[in-house]
Design a protein around this motif. Structure first.
Motif, mmCIF file in Angstrom:
data_model
loop_
_atom_site.group_PDB
_atom_site.id
_atom_site.type_symbol
_atom_site.label_atom_id
_atom_site.label_comp_id
_atom_site.label_asym_id
_atom_site.label_seq_id
_atom_site.Cartn_x
_atom_site.Cartn_y
_atom_site.Cartn_z
ATOM 1 N N LYS B 269 0.874 -1.204 -0.010
ATOM 2 C CA LYS B 269 -0.104 0.010 -0.004
ATOM 3 C C LYS B 269 0.982 1.396 0.225
ATOM 4 C CE LYS B 269 -0.778 0.074 5.038
ATOM 5 N NZ LYS B 269 -1.605 -0.433 5.921
ATOM 6 N N GLU B 270 2.043 1.219 0.385
ATOM 7 C CA GLU B 270 2.843 2.333 0.734
ATOM 8 C C GLU B 270 3.477 2.826 -0.544
ATOM 9 O OE1 GLU B 270 3.361 -0.358 2.459
ATOM 10 O OE2 GLU B 270 2.929 0.488 4.687
ATOM 11 N N TYR B 271 3.380 2.083 -1.842
ATOM 12 C CA TYR B 271 3.731 2.417 -3.155
ATOM 13 C C TYR B 271 2.777 3.111 -3.687
ATOM 14 C CZ TYR B 271 7.728 -0.391 -3.008
ATOM 15 O OH TYR B 271 9.431 -0.929 -2.841
ATOM 16 N N ARG B 272 1.325 3.575 -3.239
ATOM 17 C CA ARG B 272 0.382 4.411 -3.539
ATOM 18 C C ARG B 272 0.869 5.745 -3.263
ATOM 19 N NH1 ARG B 272 -3.706 1.119 -5.723
ATOM 20 N NH2 ARG B 272 -3.017 -0.663 -4.538
ATOM 21 N N VAL B 273 1.926 6.286 -4.156
ATOM 22 C CA VAL B 273 2.203 7.311 -3.438
ATOM 23 C C VAL B 273 1.538 8.823 -3.938
ATOM 24 C CG1 VAL B 273 4.826 6.849 -3.519
ATOM 25 C CG2 VAL B 273 3.610 7.874 -5.469
ATOM 26 N N SER B 302 2.044 -4.459 3.754
ATOM 27 C CA SER B 302 2.412 -3.082 4.132
ATOM 28 C C SER B 302 4.054 -3.279 4.111
ATOM 29 C CB SER B 302 2.103 -2.814 5.384
ATOM 30 O OG SER B 302 2.685 -1.575 5.888
ATOM 31 N N LEU B 303 4.793 -2.531 3.562
ATOM 32 C CA LEU B 303 6.182 -2.085 3.739
ATOM 33 C C LEU B 303 6.609 -0.829 4.352
ATOM 34 C CD1 LEU B 303 7.060 -3.573 0.264
ATOM 35 C CD2 LEU B 303 7.280 -4.941 2.283
ATOM 36 N N PRO B 304 6.457 -0.799 5.382
ATOM 37 C CA PRO B 304 6.208 0.829 6.217
ATOM 38 C C PRO B 304 7.367 1.623 6.162
ATOM 39 C CG PRO B 304 6.126 -1.090 7.876
ATOM 40 C CD PRO B 304 6.097 -1.756 6.443
ATOM 41 N N HIS B 305 8.517 1.070 6.122
ATOM 42 C CA HIS B 305 9.734 1.911 5.712
ATOM 43 C C HIS B 305 10.032 2.481 4.394
ATOM 44 C CE1 HIS B 305 10.295 -0.280 9.601
ATOM 45 N NE2 HIS B 305 10.462 1.154 10.065
ATOM 46 N N THR B 306 9.164 2.137 3.265
ATOM 47 C CA THR B 306 9.463 2.628 2.194
ATOM 48 C C THR B 306 9.907 3.966 1.738
ATOM 49 O OG1 THR B 306 7.984 0.739 1.259
ATOM 50 C CG2 THR B 306 8.219 2.664 -0.214
ATOM 51 N N ARG B 390 13.680 -5.756 6.272
ATOM 52 C CA ARG B 390 13.118 -6.367 7.298
ATOM 53 C C ARG B 390 11.516 -6.534 6.763
ATOM 54 N NH1 ARG B 390 12.755 -10.590 9.881
ATOM 55 N NH2 ARG B 390 11.349 -10.581 11.451
ATOM 56 N N ASP B 391 11.351 -5.346 6.218
ATOM 57 C CA ASP B 391 9.722 -5.162 5.735
ATOM 58 C C ASP B 391 9.684 -6.250 4.690
ATOM 59 O OD1 ASP B 391 9.488 -2.989 7.112
ATOM 60 O OD2 ASP B 391 9.426 -1.471 5.510
ATOM 61 N N PHE B 392 10.669 -6.318 3.690
ATOM 62 C CA PHE B 392 10.345 -7.574 2.817
ATOM 63 C C PHE B 392 10.348 -8.916 3.444
ATOM 64 C CE2 PHE B 392 11.556 -4.091 -0.254
ATOM 65 C CZ PHE B 392 10.652 -4.158 -1.054
ATOM 66 N N GLU B 393 11.431 -8.947 4.253
ATOM 67 C CA GLU B 393 11.626 -10.420 5.041
ATOM 68 C C GLU B 393 10.284 -10.824 5.562
ATOM 69 O OE1 GLU B 393 16.143 -10.050 5.705
ATOM 70 O OE2 GLU B 393 14.963 -9.922 7.608
ATOM 71 N N LEU B 394 9.583 -9.923 6.370
ATOM 72 C CA LEU B 394 8.339 -10.122 6.915
ATOM 73 C C LEU B 394 7.370 -10.519 5.851
ATOM 74 C CD1 LEU B 394 8.273 -7.288 9.759
ATOM 75 C CD2 LEU B 394 8.562 -9.766 10.033
ATOM 76 N N ALA B 395 7.008 -10.008 5.033
ATOM 77 C CA ALA B 395 6.164 -10.223 3.894
ATOM 78 C C ALA B 395 6.374 -11.619 3.354
ATOM 79 C CB ALA B 395 6.228 -9.094 2.823
ATOM 80 N N LEU B 428 13.701 11.359 -7.925
ATOM 81 C CA LEU B 428 12.188 10.600 -7.755
ATOM 82 C C LEU B 428 11.788 9.722 -8.692
ATOM 83 C CD1 LEU B 428 10.329 13.824 -6.430
ATOM 84 C CD2 LEU B 428 10.717 11.762 -5.262
ATOM 85 N N ASN B 429 12.555 9.598 -9.801
ATOM 86 C CA ASN B 429 12.600 8.543 -10.944
ATOM 87 C C ASN B 429 12.483 7.176 -10.279
ATOM 88 O OD1 ASN B 429 12.028 8.811 -13.657
ATOM 89 N ND2 ASN B 429 13.164 10.757 -13.363
ATOM 90 N N ASP B 430 13.366 7.077 -9.327
ATOM 91 C CA ASP B 430 13.749 5.856 -8.876
ATOM 92 C C ASP B 430 12.867 5.291 -7.514
ATOM 93 O OD1 ASP B 430 15.687 5.548 -10.788
ATOM 94 O OD2 ASP B 430 17.125 6.901 -9.384
ATOM 95 N N ILE B 431 11.812 6.120 -7.234
ATOM 96 C CA ILE B 431 11.155 5.954 -6.154
ATOM 97 C C ILE B 431 10.565 4.660 -5.881
ATOM 98 C CG2 ILE B 431 8.973 6.787 -6.883
ATOM 99 C CD1 ILE B 431 9.069 8.343 -4.099
ATOM 100 N N PHE B 432 10.400 4.020 -6.903
ATOM 101 C CA PHE B 432 9.900 2.471 -6.791
ATOM 102 C C PHE B 432 10.841 1.448 -6.892
ATOM 103 C CE2 PHE B 432 6.215 4.533 -8.799
ATOM 104 C CZ PHE B 432 5.445 4.825 -7.502
ATOM 105 N N THR B 433 11.976 1.891 -7.229
ATOM 106 C CA THR B 433 13.054 0.885 -7.704
ATOM 107 C C THR B 433 14.108 0.962 -6.577
ATOM 108 O OG1 THR B 433 14.113 2.572 -9.079
ATOM 109 C CG2 THR B 433 12.852 0.689 -10.212
ATOM 110 N N VAL B 434 14.533 1.929 -5.917
ATOM 111 C CA VAL B 434 15.571 2.118 -4.987
ATOM 112 C C VAL B 434 15.591 0.960 -3.787
ATOM 113 C CG1 VAL B 434 16.647 4.104 -5.456
ATOM 114 C CG2 VAL B 434 14.730 3.788 -3.639
#
Lengths: 493, 492
Positions: B269-273, B302-306, B390-395, B428-434
């Motif tokens: 959900k955090e990618y819905r910027v 949820s990946l809260p630290h995105t 850790r966010d990803f690991e939990l997912a 900001l172009n890299d917001i979804f990739t970094v």
């Protein structure tokens, strides 16, 4: 360890105009690791090759090159840590120390900053007055050496030789536990001995394979430590002593004249015997240390450490204790005998199955004395342990006298050969024939009636008669037999 | 005969083996296309003689029936990869006419599998940029244009030359590197497939370093299957790179076409910027619908630290870069501008050799590592990095097989549109990739549709460490549903 701050003995204090001053010294010794290849590349570490011939793509920092740890260097650091009775850190981290210089191709030195491979340890040093001092080791870490800048080949350019670039160094940091230049010299000397026993560094200071940064401060006993100055890259034990002596007096002079010591890096000039400023704290680099992302943390198992510990050689302190215990030599003699592993081995070869005290006496006084005089190491001794052992045997069984033995030692030193054969062919055997000795004694007594009278009143005069008889017999008479016979003839008890 | 350059790698491979044409013919077709496409600025160095020699050798092998995995397949190489005897510059003036005496492990792997080298491809200087506008060789033009608009668009960056070359049929596939999105963003901007493998999957040895803990090589291709074929050859453990992973390289191509039925796809959900264009939103929803239709289970996660990823990235990456680029000092190779003394020589050489964006990042990196700032910036950024991981690991622990996100927040933009002002707009172009680089995970960009102006848009799939197979498997479903997207040639 060393929770209590060491205090100097009164004799170590320096007398100033305002009272006595104590010197506080800490040392950072850079020891080149004995290894075939560099710390992070496969290039050779051989000394003396043509400039820039021991250089890999990694050492020259070509684009895209990556460091790969040389496990042999890790083993050597762990061995050294074990030899210093230090904590071995099974996880350590390599950091980058960033600064620009032409002899540093990467623009950073790979070193260990916050997490070194070896933690706290200790070194025992023996002082000439018989005292043994424990000096704390703060840490040991692995790092790359830089290349060499050469400024005297061209009026316009400096040249760079990268043969040394990337060679592994161990930086061994002492606690500020040393209180005199003598202690500092003894510390470096002992550390060098331990490294050489372990085979982890050849300790060759002339080649720069062992060098020290010396931290010196002064203060009045019982007051907080003073501000320290660091004297960089001192490359002989004698210079370390000179640099400390000069620097301590320089600092005392400044403080007593109402000045303050500025924390700075200084250089020792051996020609002038003085230190001079290199750069102040304000000019110091900000090295921007951070973990090297090209290298994973260095981790190894306890088994790895245990395997190295199992094959550690007997170290100087243990060897010294054993010599005192098993051979009955004095602690001081044992210390002298164990300074070099090869010397200790030599002594043991001579002492085996013989009078160990006599062996120690001959090794230390005759052999070491002669080697020192000629500037030779034990490896280059013209007299082998077998030969010296044979000389000790010839004295032991009364074949030759101590005096003749010294002559024999000289012959073997200069010409070589089997000492027993030399004694035979050159007629060096002691005269034990009572008839011959008696004739000589009678002749001396007959020729010196006045002395005979004196000797009756003063028995120590017998020494003069023994000397005369020995002279007559060309030193070959057994002195004890001569002594006994003269006593009878002169009527001395 | 059809245009050989339009064949997929899989088809070209099969037809070369079947002797439908020769490797030399295929290479000549690409060399001709490269000549016609020079105005795109994709190549900074063409190596036709080398290409012909390699193609000839491939033909001899093919004739003997000894063709290898990539036998005779013509590829382009990002100029960040050191190539033995072939000028390598990272598209920076500071490297001058540097010719390496060594070959990067990745390209050596490709040649060992029979691939043919066509030349070196343009990129942002030292891979620092998101539009290929920081290259010392000038910008690269996207083969795509907005409908009814002849203005040149960027291909994205930093691997802009690679993306344009693959999209415009100037090579069958290309190498790229991805530190914060440098493969996935340009792949999305040019309507092709690009994968950043797990950190450690491909050796970094011989690749000019940008940020060592984030850099990873990966392929560009026009289909998911082709990307899978290439990655098999890219990947290897390398004793010369101790951060490379010692684990078997799977047959990625075998994963292509496997069903995704029952797989769990996470939608963070955090990618819905804020301010996300409706078209991107719609593309994402479309992707979700396709995967659902293919039998996958869709789960919001949820990946809260995105939100901290981009700022933390712009601390870690410049910090490492400031140190990695210290070796370009004008002393041993590359550009030297003589000065009065050594410091003057350093300053003059580096000022002349590095472009503005590289200088900016060196200064940022130097600053964040400085005494007094290190803890506040670098140490905190590393902590953020741990939290992102850790966010990803939990997912993944909760059963998610792959995460679906948009690849970029917009379609390709015009040359000069974002390069003049605030650098953050470009960042900001890299917001979804970094985030993917910060977590060391594999990520693939796959074309999923066109925007209202006719420009390609991509979706991104993020997988478990070393589970590139799942990414190819899921990406193929999107490719099957979305179809292929090709620019209409206007060049040449």
């Amino acid at each position: 360890m060393n929770a209590v701050v060491r205090t100097a003995k009164p004799s170590q204090l320096i007398r100033g105009a305002t009272g006595d001053w104590e010197i506080v010294i800490g040392l950072e010794v850079h020891a080149q690791v004995n290894s075939e290849a560099k710390l992070f590349s496969g290039a050779s570490t051989t000394f003396g090759n043509d400039p820039n011939s021991n250089v890999s793509l990694v050492d020259a920092a070509m684009p895209g090159m990556l460091p790969v740890i040389n496990v042999e260097c890790v083993r050597q650091a762990v061995r050294t840590g074990l030899g210093l009775k230090a904590a071995i850190n099974r996880r350590s981290i390599f950091d980058r120390k960033n600064y620009f210089y032409p002899d540093l191709p990467q623009g950073y030195q790979i070193s260990q900053y916050k997490n070194p491979i070896v933690g706290e340890g200790r070194i025992l040093i023996d002082m000439p007055d018989g005292e043994t001092i424990e000096v704390g080791v703060e840490r040991l870490h692995l790092e790359q050496d830089a290349g060499k800048s050469i400024h005297d080949q061209s009026p316009v350019y400096s040249f760079v030789d990268l043969n040394r670039s990337g060679v592994a160094l161990m930086e061994i940091v002492s606690k500020p536990d040393l209180r005199s230049s003598e202690e500092a010299k003894a510390y470096v000397s002992k550390l060098r001995t331990i490294l050489r026993y372990l085979g982890t560094c050849d300790g060759d200071m002339e080649k720069g394979n062992l060098r020290a940064d010396v931290n010196v401060s002064v203060h009045k006993p019982g007051t907080p430590f003073g501000t320290r100055c660091e004297i960089k890259n001192v490359n002989s034990i004698r210079f370390i002593g000179q640099a400390i002596e000069y620097e301590a007096r320089r600092q005392i002079g400044i403080v007593e004249d109402g000045g303050t010591i500025v924390q700075e890096t200084r250089l020792f000039d051996p020609g002038k015997g003085e230190t001079r400023s290199m750069r102040s704290k304000e000019e110091a680099h900000d090295y921007r240390y951070f973990p090297d992302p090209d290298l994973l943390p260095l981790e190894f198992s306890q088994d790895f450490v245990d395997a190295l510990a199992a094959h550690l050689p007997e170290l100087p302190d243990e060897k010294k204790a054993r010599f005192v215990r098993d051979y009955g030599v004095t602690p001081y003699d044992a210390m002298v005998l164990t300074l070099e592993r090869a010397s200790a081995d030599y002594f043991e070869a001579v002492a085996k199955g013989r009078d160990a005290k006599a062996a120690a006496n001959w090794v230390i006084n005759e052999l070491f004395g002669r080697l020192n005089k000629e500037g030779k190491g034990i490896e280059a001794s013209p007299v082998s342990a077998d030969q010296l052992g044979a000389i000790v045997d010839l004295i032991g069984d009364s074949t030759i006298s101590g005096k003749i033995a010294k002559d024999l030692f000289e012959i073997v030193w200069a010409e070589g050969g089997d000492p027993r054969a030399i004694v035979e062919t050159r007629g060096l055997k002691q005269v034990t024939d009572t008839g011959a000795i008696e004739a000589a004694c009678d002749a001396v007594i007959a020729a010196n009636p006045d002395k005979v009278q004196q000797a009756k009143a003063k028995p120590t005069m017998i020494g003069w008669f023994v000397g005369q008889v020995m002279k007559q017999t060309g030193g070959k008479a057994n002195p004890q037999a001569v002594n006994d016979m003269l006593k009878g003839k002169l009527g001395i008890e | 005969m059809t245009d050989l350059t339009h064949l997929s790698i899989a088809d070209a491979r099969d037809q070369l083996k079947a002797k439908a044409f020769t490797a030399t013919e295929l290479t000549e077709a690409y060399l001709a296309a490269m000549e016609k496409g020079r105005s795109l600025g994709a190549y900074v160095l063409e190596t036709p003689e080398k290409a012909r020699a390699m193609a000839k050798a491939s033909d001899e092998r093919l004739a003997r029936g000894e063709g290898r995995a990539l036998e005779g397949i013509p590829l382009g190489v990002k100029d960040l990869f050191c190539t033995e005897g072939v000028r390598t510059t990272a598209c920076s003036r500071i490297l001058g006419n540097f010719v390496p005496s060594y070959e990067s492990t990745v390209t050596a792997n490709l040649w060992a599998d029979g691939a043919v080298m066509l030349g070196k491809l343009n990129n942002d200087e030292f891979a620092m940029g998101s539009s290929n506008e920081t290259s010392a060789f000038g910008p690269v033009t996207n083969p795509w244009r907005r409908q009814g608009d002849n203005r040149s668009l960027v291909p994205g960056g930093s691997s802009g030359g690679s993306a344009t070359a693959v999209s415009a049929w100037l090579c069958a596939g290309a190498t790229g590197t991805d530190t914060g999105g440098s493969i996935r963003q340009p792949a999305a901007f040019t309507g092709i497939v690009g994968i950043k493998p797990t950190y450690g999957r491909c050796s970094r040895w011989g690749i000019v370093a940008f940020a060592s803990s984030l850099d990873q090589a990966g392929p560009f291709a026009r289909t998911v299957r082709d990307a899978a074929i290439l990655l098999k050859s890219f990947a290897s453990v390398d004793p010369k790179d101790t951060t490379s992973a010692d684990r078997p390289v799977p047959d990625y191509e075998a994963a292509v076409g496997r069903s995704v039925k029952g797989m769990v796809i996470g939608i963070p959900k955090e990618y819905r910027v804020d301010g996300m264009p409706a078209e991107i939103e719609a593309l994402w929803s479309q992707g979700i619908a396709w995967l659902k239709a293919a039998g996958a289970e869709i789960r919001e996660i949820s990946l809260p630290h995105t939100k901290y990823a981009l700022p933390a990235y712009y601390i870690v990456a410049p910090a490492e870069a400031s140190s990695n680029l210290a070796r370009y000092d004008g002393i041993r190779y590359g550009l030297r501008v003589p000065g009065n003394d050594i410091v003057d020589t350093y300053e003059k050489s580096r000022a002349a050799g590095f472009g503005a964006e590289v200088r900016r990042r060196i200064m940022i990196g130097t600053y964040v590592l400085s005494a007094g700032y290190y803890d506040a910036y670098y140490v905190r950024a590393q902590k953020v990095r741990t939290l992102i991981k850790r966010d990803f690991e939990l997912a993944f622990e909760a059963g998610v097989d792959a995460v679906l996100t948009p690849a970029t927040p917009s379609a390709a933009f015009g040359i000069g549109e974002k390069s003049g002002g605030d650098p953050v707009e470009m960042y900001l172009n890299d917001i979804f990739t970094v985030t993917v680089n910060m977590a060391g995970l594999p990520g693939i960009a796959v074309p999923a549709g066109l925007d209202s102006q006719g420009l390609p848009l991509g979706l991104q799939l993020i997988g478990r460490p070393f589970d590139e197979e799942t990414l190819f498997q899921v990406a193929q479903v999107i490719e099957d549903a979305a179809g292929h997207f090709s620019p209409t040639p206007w060049w040449g």
